[in-house]
Design a protein around this motif. Structure first.
Motif, PDB file in Angstrom:
ATOM      1  N   SER A 126       0.811  -1.301   0.126  1.00 60.09           N
ATOM      2  CA  SER A 126      -0.163  -0.059   0.047  1.00 60.09           C
ATOM      3  C   SER A 126       0.756   1.217  -0.036  1.00 60.09           C
ATOM      4  O   SER A 126       0.595   2.172  -0.947  1.00 60.09           O
ATOM      5  N   ARG A 127       1.936   1.049   0.732  1.00 58.45           N
ATOM      6  CA  ARG A 127       2.982   2.431   0.892  1.00 58.45           C
ATOM      7  C   ARG A 127       3.581   2.548  -0.431  1.00 58.45           C
ATOM      8  O   ARG A 127       3.875   3.522  -0.977  1.00 58.45           O
ATOM      9  N   ALA A 128       3.947   1.457  -1.094  1.00 58.18           N
ATOM     10  CA  ALA A 128       4.775   1.613  -2.184  1.00 58.18           C
ATOM     11  C   ALA A 128       3.753   2.308  -3.318  1.00 58.18           C
ATOM     12  O   ALA A 128       4.180   2.962  -4.328  1.00 58.18           O
ATOM     13  N   ILE A 129       2.252   1.777  -3.403  1.00 56.48           N
ATOM     14  CA  ILE A 129       1.613   2.582  -4.454  1.00 56.48           C
ATOM     15  C   ILE A 129       1.346   3.684  -4.235  1.00 56.48           C
ATOM     16  O   ILE A 129       1.346   4.738  -4.844  1.00 56.48           O
ATOM     17  N   ASP A 130       1.164   4.244  -2.690  1.00 59.24           N
ATOM     18  CA  ASP A 130       0.942   5.495  -2.343  1.00 59.24           C
ATOM     19  C   ASP A 130       2.250   6.282  -2.969  1.00 59.24           C
ATOM     20  O   ASP A 130       2.019   7.535  -2.996  1.00 59.24           O
ATOM     21  N   ASP A 131       3.284   5.931  -2.641  1.00 59.07           N
ATOM     22  CA  ASP A 131       4.609   6.607  -2.888  1.00 59.07           C
ATOM     23  C   ASP A 131       5.135   6.786  -4.457  1.00 59.07           C
ATOM     24  O   ASP A 131       5.882   7.476  -4.742  1.00 59.07           O
ATOM     25  N   THR A 132       4.163   6.011  -5.245  1.00 59.32           N
ATOM     26  CA  THR A 132       4.494   6.027  -6.901  1.00 59.32           C
ATOM     27  C   THR A 132       3.618   6.783  -7.546  1.00 59.32           C
ATOM     28  O   THR A 132       2.548   6.783  -7.472  1.00 59.32           O
ATOM     29  N   ALA A 133       4.483   7.757  -8.187  1.00 60.50           N
ATOM     30  CA  ALA A 133       3.561   8.715  -9.225  1.00 60.50           C
ATOM     31  C   ALA A 133       3.795   8.303 -10.429  1.00 60.50           C
ATOM     32  O   ALA A 133       2.923   8.848 -11.253  1.00 60.50           O
ATOM     33  N   ASP A 134       4.790   7.285 -10.891  1.00 64.26           N
ATOM     34  CA  ASP A 134       5.027   7.143 -12.388  1.00 64.26           C
ATOM     35  C   ASP A 134       4.105   6.143 -12.641  1.00 64.26           C
ATOM     36  O   ASP A 134       3.738   4.914 -11.896  1.00 64.26           O
ATOM     37  N   LEU A 135       3.132   6.434 -13.574  1.00 59.57           N
ATOM     38  CA  LEU A 135       2.124   5.584 -14.332  1.00 59.57           C
ATOM     39  C   LEU A 135       2.854   4.178 -14.618  1.00 59.57           C
ATOM     40  O   LEU A 135       2.166   3.046 -14.346  1.00 59.57           O
ATOM     41  N   GLN A 136       3.691   3.930 -15.426  1.00 56.82           N
ATOM     42  CA  GLN A 136       4.379   2.778 -15.491  1.00 56.82           C
ATOM     43  C   GLN A 136       4.420   1.897 -14.496  1.00 56.82           C
ATOM     44  O   GLN A 136       4.323   0.558 -14.528  1.00 56.82           O
ATOM     45  N   ALA A 137       5.148   2.530 -13.457  1.00 56.17           N
ATOM     46  CA  ALA A 137       5.378   1.670 -12.243  1.00 56.17           C
ATOM     47  C   ALA A 137       4.262   1.275 -11.543  1.00 56.17           C
ATOM     48  O   ALA A 137       4.328   0.216 -10.869  1.00 56.17           O
ATOM     49  N   LEU A 138       3.122   2.311 -11.404  1.00 56.59           N
ATOM     50  CA  LEU A 138       1.939   1.618 -10.755  1.00 56.59           C
ATOM     51  C   LEU A 138       1.177   0.513 -11.912  1.00 56.59           C
ATOM     52  O   LEU A 138       0.709  -0.331 -11.090  1.00 56.59           O
ATOM     53  N   GLN A 139       1.502   0.681 -13.063  1.00 56.91           N
ATOM     54  CA  GLN A 139       0.988  -0.580 -13.942  1.00 56.91           C
ATOM     55  C   GLN A 139       1.786  -1.667 -13.589  1.00 56.91           C
ATOM     56  O   GLN A 139       1.237  -2.848 -13.404  1.00 56.91           O
ATOM     57  N   GLY A 140       3.189  -1.636 -13.349  1.00 52.08           N
ATOM     58  CA  GLY A 140       3.868  -2.681 -13.040  1.00 52.08           C
ATOM     59  C   GLY A 140       3.381  -3.466 -11.784  1.00 52.08           C
ATOM     60  O   GLY A 140       3.364  -4.603 -11.567  1.00 52.08           O
ATOM     61  N   ILE A 141       3.115  -2.592 -10.624  1.00 52.67           N
ATOM     62  CA  ILE A 141       2.784  -3.000  -9.494  1.00 52.67           C
ATOM     63  C   ILE A 141       1.463  -3.740  -9.495  1.00 52.67           C
ATOM     64  O   ILE A 141       1.214  -4.806  -8.854  1.00 52.67           O
ATOM     65  N   ALA A 142       0.431  -3.076 -10.174  1.00 51.25           N
ATOM     66  CA  ALA A 142      -1.060  -3.539 -10.501  1.00 51.25           C
ATOM     67  C   ALA A 142      -0.963  -5.087 -11.101  1.00 51.25           C
ATOM     68  O   ALA A 142      -1.552  -6.150 -10.801  1.00 51.25           O
ATOM     69  N   LYS A 143       0.040  -5.167 -12.012  1.00 53.38           N
ATOM     70  CA  LYS A 143       0.188  -6.615 -12.748  1.00 53.38           C
ATOM     71  C   LYS A 143       0.770  -7.673 -11.715  1.00 53.38           C
ATOM     72  O   LYS A 143       0.351  -8.724 -11.760  1.00 53.38           O
ATOM     73  N   GLN A 144       1.628  -7.057 -10.881  1.00 48.10           N
ATOM     74  CA  GLN A 144       2.274  -8.135  -9.663  1.00 48.10           C
ATOM     75  C   GLN A 144       1.168  -8.554  -9.009  1.00 48.10           C
ATOM     76  O   GLN A 144       1.035  -9.773  -8.569  1.00 48.10           O
ATOM     77  N   LEU A 145       0.285  -7.694  -8.423  1.00 49.03           N
ATOM     78  CA  LEU A 145      -0.783  -7.713  -7.605  1.00 49.03           C
ATOM     79  C   LEU A 145      -1.793  -8.714  -8.273  1.00 49.03           C
ATOM     80  O   LEU A 145      -2.217  -9.658  -7.833  1.00 49.03           O
ATOM     81  N   LEU A 146      -2.152  -8.684  -9.750  1.00 47.56           N
ATOM     82  CA  LEU A 146      -2.982  -9.503 -10.295  1.00 47.56           C
ATOM     83  C   LEU A 146      -2.489 -10.786 -10.582  1.00 47.56           C
ATOM     84  O   LEU A 146      -3.117 -11.886 -10.253  1.00 47.56           O
ATOM     85  N   GLN A 147      -1.383 -11.056 -10.737  1.00 49.94           N
ATOM     86  CA  GLN A 147      -0.612 -12.252 -11.043  1.00 49.94           C
ATOM     87  C   GLN A 147      -0.633 -13.126  -9.708  1.00 49.94           C
ATOM     88  O   GLN A 147      -0.988 -14.165  -9.702  1.00 49.94           O
ATOM     89  N   ALA A 148      -0.215 -12.523  -8.483  1.00 52.93           N
ATOM     90  CA  ALA A 148      -0.442 -13.004  -7.062  1.00 52.93           C
ATOM     91  C   ALA A 148      -1.836 -13.333  -6.792  1.00 52.93           C
ATOM     92  O   ALA A 148      -2.150 -14.426  -6.228  1.00 52.93           O
ATOM     93  N   TRP A 149      -2.692 -12.796  -7.230  1.00 56.40           N
ATOM     94  CA  TRP A 149      -4.169 -12.835  -6.886  1.00 56.40           C
ATOM     95  C   TRP A 149      -4.603 -14.153  -7.491  1.00 56.40           C
ATOM     96  O   TRP A 149      -5.095 -15.058  -6.942  1.00 56.40           O
ATOM     97  N   HIS A 150      -4.240 -14.088  -8.711  1.00 54.49           N
ATOM     98  CA  HIS A 150      -4.748 -15.340  -9.519  1.00 54.49           C
ATOM     99  C   HIS A 150      -3.802 -16.793  -9.164  1.00 54.49           C
ATOM    100  O   HIS A 150      -4.329 -17.854  -9.169  1.00 54.49           O
ATOM    101  N   SER A 151      -2.620 -16.522  -8.803  1.00 54.34           N
ATOM    102  CA  SER A 151      -1.718 -17.587  -8.168  1.00 54.34           C
ATOM    103  C   SER A 151      -2.503 -18.061  -7.084  1.00 54.34           C
ATOM    104  O   SER A 151      -2.345 -19.339  -6.875  1.00 54.34           O
ATOM    105  N   GLN A 152      -2.785 -17.289  -6.222  1.00 60.17           N
ATOM    106  CA  GLN A 152      -3.426 -17.703  -4.868  1.00 60.17           C
ATOM    107  C   GLN A 152      -4.652 -18.420  -5.081  1.00 60.17           C
ATOM    108  O   GLN A 152      -5.083 -19.444  -4.523  1.00 60.17           O
ATOM    109  N   LYS A 153      -5.558 -17.781  -6.021  1.00 62.70           N
ATOM    110  CA  LYS A 153      -7.035 -18.402  -6.388  1.00 62.70           C
ATOM    111  C   LYS A 153      -6.685 -20.053  -7.016  1.00 62.70           C
ATOM    112  O   LYS A 153      -7.238 -20.875  -6.461  1.00 62.70           O
ATOM    113  N   ALA A 154      -5.645 -20.186  -7.792  1.00 66.15           N
ATOM    114  CA  ALA A 154      -5.142 -21.505  -8.247  1.00 66.15           C
ATOM    115  C   ALA A 154      -4.800 -22.257  -7.137  1.00 66.15           C
ATOM    116  O   ALA A 154      -5.083 -23.588  -7.228  1.00 66.15           O
TER     117      ALA A 154
END
Length: 75
Positions: free
Chosen positions: A19-47
């Motif tokens: 959450s702090r990493a997201i809050d501290d990130t102003a760079d759109l590409q960095a936020l997209q990277g974080i979002a993709k990592q979280l999406l991957q982690a969520w689907h891995s956990q579901k599997a």
């Protein structure tokens, strides 16, 4: 009756860290990277959860046919 699902202290700290990493990130590409990592982690956990449930229920492997397979593995 079963206990409600609770996050461990380590999981709570990891949520706060991300959450702090997201809050501290102003760079759109960095936020997209974080979002993709979280999406991957969520689907891995579901599997993983689905796999554990199949193992505990003794479900035949045919139920796994509809689930996405990791790269490099055929159904």
């Amino acid at each position: 009756m079963s206990e409600p699902l609770a996050l461990s202290l380590g999981q709570q700290f990891e949520i706060e860290r991300m959450s702090r990493a997201i809050d501290d990130t102003a760079d759109l590409q960095a936020l997209q990277g974080i979002a993709k990592q979280l999406l991957q982690a969520w689907h891995s956990q579901k599997a993983a959860t689905q796999w554990v449930m199949r193992q505990q229920l003794g479900a035949p492997s045919q139920f796994a046919a509809g689930l996405p397979q990791p790269w490099g593995q055929d159904a």
